[in-house]
Structure formats: structure tokens, C-alpha cells
Design a protein around this motif. Sequence first.
Motif, PDB file in Angstrom:
ATOM      1  N   PHE A  24      -1.765   5.589   1.710  1.00 23.06           N
ATOM      2  CA  PHE A  24      -0.394   5.869   1.267  1.00 23.06           C
ATOM      3  C   PHE A  24       0.189   6.980   2.131  1.00 23.06           C
ATOM      4  CE2 PHE A  24      -0.808  10.003  -0.817  1.00 23.06           C
ATOM      5  CZ  PHE A  24      -2.184  10.114  -0.914  1.00 23.06           C
ATOM      6  N   ASP A  25       1.501   6.972   2.280  1.00 23.35           N
ATOM      7  CA  ASP A  25       2.177   8.051   3.002  1.00 23.35           C
ATOM      8  C   ASP A  25       2.964   8.935   2.052  1.00 23.35           C
ATOM      9  OD1 ASP A  25       1.301   7.354   5.567  1.00 23.35           O
ATOM     10  OD2 ASP A  25       2.862   5.829   5.740  1.00 23.35           O
ATOM     11  N   ARG A  26       3.478   8.333   0.975  1.00 21.94           N
ATOM     12  CA  ARG A  26       4.316   9.090   0.038  1.00 21.94           C
ATOM     13  C   ARG A  26       3.769   8.956  -1.380  1.00 21.94           C
ATOM     14  NH1 ARG A  26       9.332   5.955   2.420  1.00 21.94           N
ATOM     15  NH2 ARG A  26       7.581   4.561   2.658  1.00 21.94           N
ATOM     16  N   GLU A  29       4.062   5.663  -3.070  1.00 23.86           N
ATOM     17  CA  GLU A  29       3.161   4.625  -2.563  1.00 23.86           C
ATOM     18  C   GLU A  29       1.779   4.721  -3.217  1.00 23.86           C
ATOM     19  OE1 GLU A  29       5.259   4.280   1.845  1.00 23.86           O
ATOM     20  OE2 GLU A  29       3.151   4.848   1.710  1.00 23.86           O
ATOM     21  N   ILE A  32       2.006   3.077  -6.699  1.00 24.75           N
ATOM     22  CA  ILE A  32       2.022   1.611  -6.665  1.00 24.75           C
ATOM     23  C   ILE A  32       0.659   1.066  -6.229  1.00 24.75           C
ATOM     24  CG2 ILE A  32       3.095  -0.394  -5.560  1.00 24.75           C
ATOM     25  CD1 ILE A  32       4.865   1.163  -7.637  1.00 24.75           C
ATOM     26  N   ALA A  33       0.034   1.702  -5.254  1.00 22.48           N
ATOM     27  CA  ALA A  33      -1.274   1.236  -4.780  1.00 22.48           C
ATOM     28  C   ALA A  33      -2.320   1.336  -5.890  1.00 22.48           C
ATOM     29  CB  ALA A  33      -1.708   2.050  -3.567  1.00 22.48           C
ATOM     30  N   ASN A  46      -4.816  -2.270   0.416  1.00 23.97           N
ATOM     31  CA  ASN A  46      -4.302  -1.692   1.656  1.00 23.97           C
ATOM     32  C   ASN A  46      -3.664  -2.756   2.548  1.00 23.97           C
ATOM     33  OD1 ASN A  46      -5.089   0.866   0.937  1.00 23.97           O
ATOM     34  ND2 ASN A  46      -7.040   0.783   2.025  1.00 23.97           N
ATOM     35  N   THR A  49      -0.105  -3.598   0.855  1.00 24.33           N
ATOM     36  CA  THR A  49       0.908  -2.536   0.734  1.00 24.33           C
ATOM     37  C   THR A  49       1.635  -2.282   2.059  1.00 24.33           C
ATOM     38  OG1 THR A  49      -0.865  -0.878   0.945  1.00 24.33           O
ATOM     39  CG2 THR A  49      -0.029  -1.341  -1.276  1.00 24.33           C
ATOM     40  N   PHE A  53       5.505  -1.942   1.260  1.00 20.35           N
ATOM     41  CA  PHE A  53       6.284  -0.710   1.458  1.00 20.35           C
ATOM     42  C   PHE A  53       7.252  -0.837   2.628  1.00 20.35           C
ATOM     43  CE2 PHE A  53       2.359   1.341  -0.577  1.00 20.35           C
ATOM     44  CZ  PHE A  53       2.876   1.141  -1.847  1.00 20.35           C
ATOM     45  N   ASP A  54       6.977  -1.793   3.495  1.00 24.24           N
ATOM     46  CA  ASP A  54       7.937  -2.084   4.548  1.00 24.24           C
ATOM     47  C   ASP A  54       9.192  -2.720   3.941  1.00 24.24           C
ATOM     48  OD1 ASP A  54       8.314  -1.851   7.250  1.00 24.24           O
ATOM     49  OD2 ASP A  54       7.986  -3.993   7.574  1.00 24.24           O
ATOM     50  N   PRO A  57      10.791   0.403   0.610  1.00 23.49           N
ATOM     51  CA  PRO A  57      10.283   1.743   0.961  1.00 23.49           C
ATOM     52  C   PRO A  57      10.543   2.826  -0.080  1.00 23.49           C
ATOM     53  CG  PRO A  57      12.225   1.166   2.278  1.00 23.49           C
ATOM     54  CD  PRO A  57      11.933  -0.012   1.433  1.00 23.49           C
ATOM     55  N   THR A  58      11.338   2.545  -1.102  1.00 25.15           N
ATOM     56  CA  THR A  58      11.646   3.572  -2.105  1.00 25.15           C
ATOM     57  C   THR A  58      11.467   2.993  -3.508  1.00 25.15           C
ATOM     58  OG1 THR A  58      13.960   2.910  -2.275  1.00 25.15           O
ATOM     59  CG2 THR A  58      13.411   4.580  -0.601  1.00 25.15           C
TER      60      THR A  58
END
Length: 208
Positions: A24-26, A29, A32-33, A46, A49, A53-54, A57-58
Motif C-alpha cells: 500500500f502507498d496510502r 489503500e 481496502i487491502a 497485491n 490492488t 487503486f489505479d 485512487p481515492t
Amino acid sequence: MNRIQEIHSRLGASIATTEPMLRFDRPFELLIAVILSAQTTDELVNRVTIELFDAYPTPRALAGARIGDVERIVYSTGFYRTKAKTIIAAAAVVVERYGGRIPRTIAELLEIPGVGRKSANVIVGTLFGEPAIIVDTHFARVTRRLGLATTGSPARIEAELRRLVPESIRYSFSMLINRHGRLICRARVPRCEECVIADLCVGAGIVS
Ligand code: SF4
């Protein structure tokens, strides 16, 4: 050093990383993951996602997604209809109740669809540095074999381990035990002969 600290120290020396396996980056994320990881592997999550997320993204973007589109993306994680519905609902709660931010307390997180105690502990421990005890299938199995947990109920295991493990190492202890369970103290055939804490384990050599 007491037994808990000795286990923590030896596993810490033998396990390279305690980073979560979910990518995850945020903060959103990770939420949700974690929801998607129910009944499947982190590797599969992985994989999906990246596209998820692409496309969304929000939290607001995911809350407004068409369910069929999300179902297609998360299909391979299993229970895809329920999961698609749940992550859209979770995103909507994050937007409507928390203005797009991930709440910081377990009580608030438990109000989000798809989030149980394990997921809430993953989130507060990983994102906010809280002293989380994360009881997943690996943690439950290993702590029972070690004789630290005496029950099968995740909630009671969490309570038992909260009493035993000092706050300052609870999160890292959880992550180390989880990795140890994946790598060495495996469900079907534990590799006791390779285990660095075998002399501290009541189940060494007798579990199957
Ligand atoms: S000795 Fe065996 S059962 Fe005990 S923690 Fe190590 S691998 Fe698991």
C-alpha cells in the motif's frame, strides 16, 4: 530477559523484515487491502490492488464506483461479490463519516464495513504506531503452540497476549510471530528442527 522478550529478541534477529506483506502507498489503500485479504493470500490481494487503486485512487472514487467494474477487478480474491460491495461501502463510510481520512481508533474502525478486530489492529499498528496485537490464523496457531495462548477465540487470544506482551513491543511481536508462522511454524508441518525458539516452546516436536 523474560520469555516473551527472549522470543521477541530471537525472532527479531532471525527474521529480515516485519513490514506488512500487503502492499500500500496510502492509508486508504491499506484499509481496502486488509478487507480484501479475508479468505485469501496477501499475494493475490497485491495483484488486484494495482489495478484497483489505479482505477479508484481515492475513497471518493471507490465510493462512486460501479459494482460490476469492482467485481471484475477483485474477482480472483474470491467472494468477489461480497468483497466488491463491502469495499465500496467502506469507502463511502470513510468519505461520509471521516471526510476521506482513516480513523485512528479501533472502535471507529470497527464501524467500517468489512473491518473486524484483526483488521482494525493491523491498521492502528501499521499506520498509527499503536500497540496492536494482531490475531490472525498464524498468530493464533503459533501462540497456542508456544503455550502463550490457551484458547481458540481470537478475541480471547488478543486479551491474553495483551496481558503478557509489553506495549512497547506488541506490534513488532505480532508481526514477528506472524512471519514465524508463515515461514517456520507452519500449519501442517512445523519446522521445529529449524526453529530458533524451540527451547522456549511447549509444543516443540509434539505438534503435527
Ligand atoms: S518449536 Fe515448533 S511448534 Fe514451537 S514455535 Fe518452533 S516451529 Fe512452532
